[in-house]
Write a protein that holds these residues in place. Structure first.
Motif, PDB file in Angstrom:
ATOM      1  N   LEU A 129       0.836  -1.199   0.000  1.00 32.65           N
ATOM      2  CA  LEU A 129       0.000   0.000   0.000  1.00 32.65           C
ATOM      3  C   LEU A 129       0.869   1.247   0.000  1.00 32.65           C
ATOM      4  O   LEU A 129       2.071   1.196   0.304  1.00 32.65           O
ATOM      5  N   ARG A 130       0.233   2.327  -0.382  1.00 30.81           N
ATOM      6  CA  ARG A 130       0.876   3.642  -0.374  1.00 30.81           C
ATOM      7  C   ARG A 130      -0.060   4.610   0.329  1.00 30.81           C
ATOM      8  O   ARG A 130      -1.187   4.822  -0.111  1.00 30.81           O
ATOM      9  N   VAL A 131       0.400   5.172   1.429  1.00 28.60           N
ATOM     10  CA  VAL A 131      -0.404   6.108   2.218  1.00 28.60           C
ATOM     11  C   VAL A 131       0.243   7.483   2.100  1.00 28.60           C
ATOM     12  O   VAL A 131       1.422   7.650   2.437  1.00 28.60           O
ATOM     13  N   LYS A 132      -0.537   8.451   1.627  1.00 30.62           N
ATOM     14  CA  LYS A 132       0.032   9.768   1.360  1.00 30.62           C
ATOM     15  C   LYS A 132      -0.880  10.883   1.845  1.00 30.62           C
ATOM     16  O   LYS A 132      -2.101  10.767   1.795  1.00 30.62           O
ATOM     17  N   LEU A 133      -0.265  11.962   2.321  1.00 29.16           N
ATOM     18  CA  LEU A 133      -0.972  13.179   2.693  1.00 29.16           C
ATOM     19  C   LEU A 133      -0.681  14.250   1.652  1.00 29.16           C
ATOM     20  O   LEU A 133       0.479  14.446   1.262  1.00 29.16           O
ATOM     21  N   ASP A 134      -1.714  14.932   1.195  1.00 31.89           N
ATOM     22  CA  ASP A 134      -1.553  16.035   0.248  1.00 31.89           C
ATOM     23  C   ASP A 134      -2.418  17.195   0.683  1.00 31.89           C
ATOM     24  O   ASP A 134      -3.587  16.997   1.059  1.00 31.89           O
ATOM     25  N   PRO A 135      -1.892  18.413   0.660  1.00 35.97           N
ATOM     26  CA  PRO A 135      -2.762  19.573   0.935  1.00 35.97           C
ATOM     27  C   PRO A 135      -3.831  19.680  -0.147  1.00 35.97           C
ATOM     28  O   PRO A 135      -3.547  19.483  -1.331  1.00 35.97           O
ATOM     29  N   ASP A 136      -5.068  19.939   0.251  1.00 41.34           N
ATOM     30  CA  ASP A 136      -6.186  20.035  -0.692  1.00 41.34           C
ATOM     31  C   ASP A 136      -7.116  21.157  -0.246  1.00 41.34           C
ATOM     32  O   ASP A 136      -8.248  20.910   0.180  1.00 41.34           O
ATOM     33  N   PRO A 137      -6.652  22.415  -0.296  1.00 38.45           N
ATOM     34  CA  PRO A 137      -7.461  23.538   0.215  1.00 38.45           C
ATOM     35  C   PRO A 137      -8.784  23.677  -0.523  1.00 38.45           C
ATOM     36  O   PRO A 137      -8.882  23.362  -1.712  1.00 38.45           O
ATOM     37  N   ARG A 138      -9.777  24.168   0.200  1.00 41.08           N
ATOM     38  CA  ARG A 138     -11.119  24.314  -0.354  1.00 41.08           C
ATOM     39  C   ARG A 138     -11.706  25.675  -0.015  1.00 41.08           C
ATOM     40  O   ARG A 138     -11.391  26.279   1.015  1.00 41.08           O
ATOM     41  N   TYR A 139     -12.604  26.110  -0.903  1.00 39.37           N
ATOM     42  CA  TYR A 139     -13.461  27.253  -0.608  1.00 39.37           C
ATOM     43  C   TYR A 139     -14.775  26.700  -0.050  1.00 39.37           C
ATOM     44  O   TYR A 139     -15.317  25.730  -0.585  1.00 39.37           O
ATOM     45  N   VAL A 140     -15.255  27.318   1.005  1.00 40.59           N
ATOM     46  CA  VAL A 140     -16.493  26.862   1.655  1.00 40.59           C
ATOM     47  C   VAL A 140     -17.530  27.988   1.591  1.00 40.59           C
ATOM     48  O   VAL A 140     -17.255  29.121   1.998  1.00 40.59           O
ATOM     49  N   PHE A 141     -18.696  27.656   1.065  1.00 41.25           N
ATOM     50  CA  PHE A 141     -19.779  28.628   0.903  1.00 41.25           C
ATOM     51  C   PHE A 141     -21.048  28.103   1.573  1.00 41.25           C
ATOM     52  O   PHE A 141     -21.234  26.891   1.731  1.00 41.25           O
ATOM     53  N   GLN A 142     -21.940  29.019   1.914  1.00 40.09           N
ATOM     54  CA  GLN A 142     -23.235  28.625   2.456  1.00 40.09           C
ATOM     55  C   GLN A 142     -24.320  29.574   1.979  1.00 40.09           C
ATOM     56  O   GLN A 142     -24.132  30.800   1.961  1.00 40.09           O
ATOM     57  N   PHE A 143     -25.475  28.997   1.599  1.00 41.27           N
ATOM     58  CA  PHE A 143     -26.673  29.780   1.321  1.00 41.27           C
ATOM     59  C   PHE A 143     -27.244  30.186   2.675  1.00 41.27           C
ATOM     60  O   PHE A 143     -27.464  29.328   3.535  1.00 41.27           O
ATOM     61  N   GLU A 144     -27.498  31.470   2.870  1.00 42.64           N
ATOM     62  CA  GLU A 144     -27.919  31.936   4.191  1.00 42.64           C
ATOM     63  C   GLU A 144     -29.388  31.676   4.479  1.00 42.64           C
ATOM     64  O   GLU A 144     -29.845  31.907   5.603  1.00 42.64           O
TER      65      GLU A 144
END
Length: 431
Positions: free
Chosen positions: A158-173
């Motif tokens: 197996l290969r276990v890896k961590l990668d940064p995966d930034p996200r934009y988070v939005f919400q309908f008010e």
């Protein structure tokens, strides 16, 4: 727009090999190893199950690019995994348990799977550093040799890896049909980004969407006495008030023959569009969302199926997602090539000119998360929460097209509601 930090924990390059001395000559034993599965466990997350290929040749190494499972973690998840509590004294660990065979029956007799072994990897501080890290890569023994306890047993690759995966988070008010503002979330801060305008009437002749409406809906578009839900449209506006994305119903949501709800044989459909950069006041198709209702056992679900339209044409459709959402409790619609069951799904890649233009398609090695939208069940106040992978958003217009898709998903929950049910008090204005 500032993204939030997320980390993608991927588990891939899976393979199982068993020394010849550990195999019996019984065909059933060899067959059991050739149909192995593993459960991948991480505290606080649902257990994921995936098959493990049997490697017969000792020289063969599984493809390092094959991703079998992924977890997405944010800062609060790291803190929870590293915390000590009443029911656990040590840090959490990634646990992969390998079994032979599958749960079920064989010739009417219950077939109990057998555990081969377990791989464990402790959660450490490096998980929260936001840097690419390979936590493990290679073969490791996970079982004992039942024929000879002095020799190695099964080995897992197996290969276990961590990668940064930034996200934009939005919400309908507020509820989508109440034309809410859409804000970006960054910690406790809410930044207004878009406004959402919902309309349930027919598209007027003065609306730029009217040309699409008239060409996309077959037959007469005048109101009839038939029970149907049509004419709904949602526009996403930027802070200046300009409409930069939209979604509108092209195939009405109508009850199918023999039942009182929208069935798979005749799903309702939305067209997701964005402004045409070459023709002012014109719109260009980007994607198509189909939705219908299914009954599985005693529970009802709304199925949402999304196709990306290559070059804005129906003939160039690419299936990106097909998700079941609980009609009662709601759930999550997502586009994630790691979590899709269908094979060979491509990921949209923004063009330099952008404006929501994802017409250029190319397979992305390893796949990954594109977007998610969490909605409530029918009759509940739904304020959709949307997450977008930063790598798929180059400008505000890119985010807006996903907001239109999220709005269509949310409204599809109500559009697929059985027609005989009464509208809950306070919502009559929405129909």
């Amino acid at each position: 727009m500032d993204p939030q930090a997320f980390i993608r924990l991927s588990i891939g390059s899976l393979g199982l090999r068993v020394p010849a001395t550990a195999l019996t000559t019984a065909k059933s034993s060899i067959h059991a190893f050739s149909s192995c599965v593993c459960e991948i466990r991480l505290r606080g997350f649902p257990v994921q199950t995936t098959p493990v290929p049997f490697i017969s040749s000792p020289e063969t190494t599984p493809n390092s690019q094959n991703i079998a499972s992924s977890f997405y973690l944010q800062e609060s998840d790291f803190k929870a995994l590293l915390a000590r509590g009443c029911f656990y004294n040590s840090n959490a660990c990634l646990e992969i348990v390998v079994f032979t065979g599958r749960k079920g029956t064989h010739c009417g007799v219950g077939a109990k799977r057998q555990q081969i072994g377990t791989f464990k990897l402790d959660v450490g501080p490096e998980w929260g550093e936001g840097k690419p890290v390979i936590l493990f890569n290679g073969w490791i023994g996970i079982g004992k040799n039942k024929q000879d306890s002095g020799k190695p047993g099964a080995e897992l690759h197996l290969r276990v890896k961590l990668d940064p995966d930034p996200r934009y988070v939005f919400q309908f008010e507020d509820e989508t049909k109440l034309s809410p503002q859409i804000v970006q979330l960054q910690g406790t801060t809410k930044q207004p980004i878009f406004s959402c305008k919902f309309n349930r009437d027919r598209v007027s002749q003065g609306d730029p969407l009217s040309s699409f409406w008239l060409s996309s809906v077959n037959g007469s578009y005048q109101e009839t006495e038939r029970r149907e839900r049509k004419g709904w449209k949602v526009k996403i506006h930027d802070l200046s008030g300009s409409a930069i994305a939209a979604a509108f119903i092209t195939t009405p949501f109508v009850p199918s023959t023999g039942c009182d709800w929208v069935a798979k044989s005749n799903p309702g459909a939305w067209l997701i569009v964005h402004p045409d950069p070459c023709r002012p006041e014109s719109w260009q198709p980007w994607g198509k969302l189909e939705a219908w209702r299914e009954r599985r056992g005693v529970r009802d679900y709304v199925c949402c199926r999304f196709h990306l339209l290559s070059d804005g044409q129906e003939g160039g459709r690419l299936l990106m997602s097909e998700i079941l959402i609980s009609a009662e409790k709601g759930g999550e619609f997502f586009i994630d090539t790691d979590r899709q069951v269908q094979a060979a799904v491509a990921t949209p890649v923004p063009s330099p000119q952008s404006s929501g233009d994802f017409a250029a398609l190319s397979p992305v090695v390893g796949g990954g998360f594109v977007m998610s939208c969490r909605v409530q069940g029918e009759g509940k106040c739904s304020k959709p929460m949307v997450q977008l992978a930063m790598r798929h958003v180059t400008c505000v217009e890119d985010a807006a097209i996903f907001m239109a898709l999220a709005a269509a998903v949310d409204l599809s929950i109500e559009a697929c509601r059985p027609f005989h049910r009464k509208i809950r008090r306070g919502n009559r204005h929405s129909w």
